[in-house]
Scaffold this active site. Structure first.
Site, PDB file in Angstrom:
ATOM      1  N   GLY A  46       0.932  -1.246   0.028  1.00 28.39           N
ATOM      2  CA  GLY A  46       0.077  -0.082  -0.009  1.00 28.39           C
ATOM      3  C   GLY A  46       0.737   1.312   0.136  1.00 28.39           C
ATOM      4  CD  GLN A  51       3.226   5.739   2.671  1.00 27.57           C
ATOM      5  OE1 GLN A  51       2.371   5.351   2.319  1.00 27.57           O
ATOM      6  NE2 GLN A  51       4.075   5.128   3.540  1.00 27.57           N
ATOM      7  CB  CYS A  93       4.504   2.134   7.883  1.00 24.63           C
ATOM      8  SG  CYS A  93       4.103   3.648   6.968  1.00 24.63           S
ATOM      9  CG  LEU A  94       6.586   0.891   2.146  1.00 24.27           C
ATOM     10  CD1 LEU A  94       6.066   1.398   0.584  1.00 24.27           C
ATOM     11  CD2 LEU A  94       7.263  -0.173   2.029  1.00 24.27           C
ATOM     12  CG  HIS A 135      -1.030   1.239   7.258  1.00 24.22           C
ATOM     13  ND1 HIS A 135      -0.247   0.908   8.143  1.00 24.22           N
ATOM     14  CD2 HIS A 135      -0.424   2.130   6.246  1.00 24.22           C
ATOM     15  CE1 HIS A 135       1.023   1.366   7.950  1.00 24.22           C
ATOM     16  NE2 HIS A 135       0.819   2.162   6.997  1.00 24.22           N
ATOM     17  CD  GLU A 136      -1.408   2.478   2.601  1.00 23.82           C
ATOM     18  OE1 GLU A 136      -0.639   3.645   2.530  1.00 23.82           O
ATOM     19  OE2 GLU A 136      -0.556   1.580   2.923  1.00 23.82           O
ATOM     20  CG  HIS A 139      -0.025   6.695   5.377  1.00 25.87           C
ATOM     21  ND1 HIS A 139       1.014   7.236   6.109  1.00 25.87           N
ATOM     22  CD2 HIS A 139       0.270   5.373   5.270  1.00 25.87           C
ATOM     23  CE1 HIS A 139       1.823   6.259   6.299  1.00 25.87           C
ATOM     24  NE2 HIS A 139       1.477   4.987   5.817  1.00 25.87           N
TER      25      HIS A 139
HETATM   26 NI    NI Z   1       2.291   3.223   5.811  1.00 29.33          NI
END
Ligand code: NI
Length: 170
Positions: A46, A51, A93-94, A135-136, A139
């Site tokens: 995702g 991000q 998370c990235l 989660h997204e 963000h």
């Molecule tokens: Ni994330």
């Protein structure tokens, strides 16, 4: 298409509530293409637009990470309209690389959004899909998974992260 740099914890853009997309134009479609490349290159399941430094309500999920084209979902202006149950699993998370923690999320959610053609859709997600959706969307609201942690666990992870941020190791 291009792979964009992924913003990391400590970058202000991750903390700003993203603005609604008002038009799905050529530049937004280009951003979507770049985000797909970026998500697959990471690799991740995702990615939210903030991000990659763009404060817009746009996110992608592909649980197959590019293996099955029909599993790529592009969500514009997503909203959770139904939510039920609870499930506790590891999450990462990235933007917070190399950290995973246990987070409780709804077991099932329903999300209303526009697809990349501007058509209104509703999609249900269960388990990992529900987790990725929450989660997204978090963000897009400036929230990161570590915000859901409590107590010593939270103190410990934030201390480690701030050390990495300070030393420029991030
Ligand atoms: Ni994330």
């Amino acid at each position: 298409m291009a792979v964009l740099p992924i913003r990391k914890y400590g970058d202000e853009v991750l903390r700003l509530p993203a603005k609604p997309v008002d038009e799905i134009d050529a530049s937004l479609l280009k951003l979507i293409g770049d985000m797909v490349d970026t998500m697959y290159a990471a690799p991740g399941v995702g990615l939210a637009a903030n991000q990659v430094g763009v404060s817009k309500r746009l996110m992608l999920i592909d649980l197959s990470v590019g293996k099955r084209p029909q599993e790529l979902h592009v969500f514009v202006n997503p909203v959770i309209v139904e939510s039920e149950g609870e499930i506790t699993e590891e999450e990462g998370c990235l933007s917070i690389p190399d950290f995973v923690e246990i987070v409780t999320r709804p077991e099932r959610v329903k999300v209303r959004y526009l697809d990349r053609n501007g058509s209104e859709r509703t999609m249900g997600g269960e388990g990992l899909m529900a987790r990725a959706m929450c989660h997204e969307i978090d963000h897009l609201n400036g929230t990161l998974f570590v915000d859901h942690l409590r107590g010593l666990k939270k103190d410990r992870i934030l201390k480690k992260i701030s050390k990495l941020v300070k030393t420029g190791m991030w």
